[in-house]
Design a protein around this motif. Sequence first.
Motif, mmCIF file in Angstrom:
data_model
loop_
_atom_site.group_PDB
_atom_site.id
_atom_site.type_symbol
_atom_site.label_atom_id
_atom_site.label_comp_id
_atom_site.label_asym_id
_atom_site.label_seq_id
_atom_site.Cartn_x
_atom_site.Cartn_y
_atom_site.Cartn_z
ATOM 1 N N ARG A 116 0.806 7.630 -8.256
ATOM 2 C CA ARG A 116 -0.334 6.876 -8.773
ATOM 3 C C ARG A 116 -0.070 6.386 -10.187
ATOM 4 O O ARG A 116 -0.419 5.251 -10.545
ATOM 5 C CB ARG A 116 -1.596 7.739 -8.744
ATOM 6 N N ARG A 117 0.571 7.214 -10.997
ATOM 7 C CA ARG A 117 0.820 6.828 -12.386
ATOM 8 C C ARG A 117 1.795 5.671 -12.461
ATOM 9 O O ARG A 117 1.589 4.713 -13.217
ATOM 10 C CB ARG A 117 1.366 8.023 -13.173
ATOM 11 N N GLY A 132 0.713 13.474 -8.904
ATOM 12 C CA GLY A 132 0.218 12.397 -9.749
ATOM 13 C C GLY A 132 1.235 11.319 -10.069
ATOM 14 O O GLY A 132 0.865 10.237 -10.547
ATOM 15 N N TYR A 150 0.511 -2.811 -6.531
ATOM 16 C CA TYR A 150 0.417 -1.786 -5.501
ATOM 17 C C TYR A 150 -1.013 -1.249 -5.421
ATOM 18 O O TYR A 150 -1.721 -1.167 -6.431
ATOM 19 C CB TYR A 150 1.349 -0.602 -5.800
ATOM 20 N N GLU A 151 -1.392 -0.877 -4.222
ATOM 21 C CA GLU A 151 -2.611 -0.092 -4.012
ATOM 22 C C GLU A 151 -2.168 1.319 -3.653
ATOM 23 O O GLU A 151 -1.339 1.511 -2.764
ATOM 24 C CB GLU A 151 -3.434 -0.676 -2.868
ATOM 25 N N VAL A 152 -2.678 2.313 -4.361
ATOM 26 C CA VAL A 152 -2.262 3.695 -4.146
ATOM 27 C C VAL A 152 -3.460 4.517 -3.680
ATOM 28 O O VAL A 152 -4.502 4.539 -4.346
ATOM 29 C CB VAL A 152 -1.677 4.316 -5.436
ATOM 30 N N VAL A 153 -3.314 5.164 -2.528
ATOM 31 C CA VAL A 153 -4.361 6.045 -2.012
ATOM 32 C C VAL A 153 -3.729 7.393 -1.686
ATOM 33 O O VAL A 153 -2.517 7.491 -1.453
ATOM 34 C CB VAL A 153 -5.048 5.461 -0.767
ATOM 35 N N THR A 154 -4.553 8.428 -1.685
ATOM 36 C CA THR A 154 -4.092 9.793 -1.419
ATOM 37 C C THR A 154 -4.776 10.321 -0.173
ATOM 38 O O THR A 154 -5.971 10.109 0.022
ATOM 39 C CB THR A 154 -4.400 10.715 -2.609
ATOM 40 N N VAL A 182 -0.030 8.537 -0.595
ATOM 41 C CA VAL A 182 0.535 9.793 -1.078
ATOM 42 C C VAL A 182 -0.064 10.928 -0.257
ATOM 43 O O VAL A 182 -1.287 11.052 -0.166
ATOM 44 C CB VAL A 182 0.226 10.001 -2.574
ATOM 45 N N ARG A 215 0.829 -1.203 0.000
ATOM 46 C CA ARG A 215 0.000 0.000 0.000
ATOM 47 C C ARG A 215 0.863 1.253 0.000
ATOM 48 O O ARG A 215 1.687 1.462 0.901
ATOM 49 C CB ARG A 215 -0.941 0.028 1.198
ATOM 50 N N GLY A 226 0.622 2.657 -9.824
ATOM 51 C CA GLY A 226 -0.669 2.157 -10.293
ATOM 52 C C GLY A 226 -0.583 1.422 -11.612
ATOM 53 O O GLY A 226 -1.475 0.648 -11.960
ATOM 54 N N CYS A 279 10.378 6.491 -8.245
ATOM 55 C CA CYS A 279 9.281 5.523 -8.164
ATOM 56 C C CYS A 279 9.587 4.276 -9.002
ATOM 57 O O CYS A 279 9.325 3.146 -8.574
ATOM 58 C CB CYS A 279 7.970 6.167 -8.602
#
Length: 325
Positions: free
Chosen positions: A21-22, A18, A36-40, A6, A3, A25, A169
């Motif tokens: 996530r780009r 961004g 991956y799981e991406v959360v903000t 951001v 996880r 993700g 990243c």
Amino acid sequence: MHRVVVLALDGVYPFELGIPRRVFGTAAAPDGSPLYEVVTCGLTSGPVRTDADFAVHVEHGLEALETADTVVIPPFVCDPAEDREWLPGPLAGALARLRPGTRLVSICTASYVLAEAGLLDGRPAATHWNEADRFRRRFPGVRLDPDVLFVDDGDLLTAAGAASGIDLCLHLVRRDHGSAVANRTARLCVVPPWREGGQAQFIERPVPEPSDASTAATRQWALEHLDRPLTLSDLARHARMSVRTFSRRFRDEVGLTPGQWLTRQRVEHARRLLETTDLPVDRVAAEAGFGTAASLRQHMAATLGVPPSAYRQTFRAEAPAVTRR
């Protein structure tokens, strides 16, 4: 699933916001499943002002940080010359509650946040070259390297800014899942697959004048013949230029001398072979153009800080290796 959280702070830069996530993700296993799981999140859920003429709405507050395996902090509007609060009280508390082993990543001047929290004391770090002097004055205990694209110090990683956030990243994807996954992620994002962290930030480099004479075709030719003992004269001859003209044009276009660039391409080719094949080290050295295993070990130690055998053990792709004959 890993996880990535951001953190969007007031005045966040949309481009850097961004990037995680780009990249994360996009990263996927060979069967297409996400890696991956991406959360903000923000200091609180709700609208967050950006440095542009719009705001973003985030669904999560700081509680999301406590669930993170990796936390990425993009840069935000600030004036390092002012005595402002870089580390709001709620954020300081949230960072103190991170799970053991959580990776912390800053992009550009978000390194100020990590430094203000005392997390970079005595450790190497990067930040935007334009802020290096101010950063040093404010945080003399940080071992700042103002010239590199990013620094990987295990659980703390810092990038110089903007596109170097993409490099960092992708570096993490490579570290987590090997070069095959990272290279495919880069292709899908239409960005270069690898720029090493120690590469210079290319400060105030002038753009070369347009010319019909380019070294691009020769660079491609060299990549297809890395196993050969290529000399500067060989490269210049292929480009149909004098050595002097070729060297000047090459440096204008690439930012490196032909020799520096060629060595980096050989190291990168050796990395791919170590990650994806069962070839013995001496054969990898030959195919990458280093000639001997001793030469390969010397260059990998200088560039990556590890010998070929240790690199293969650490970064070996999960997919079955291919033995080349």
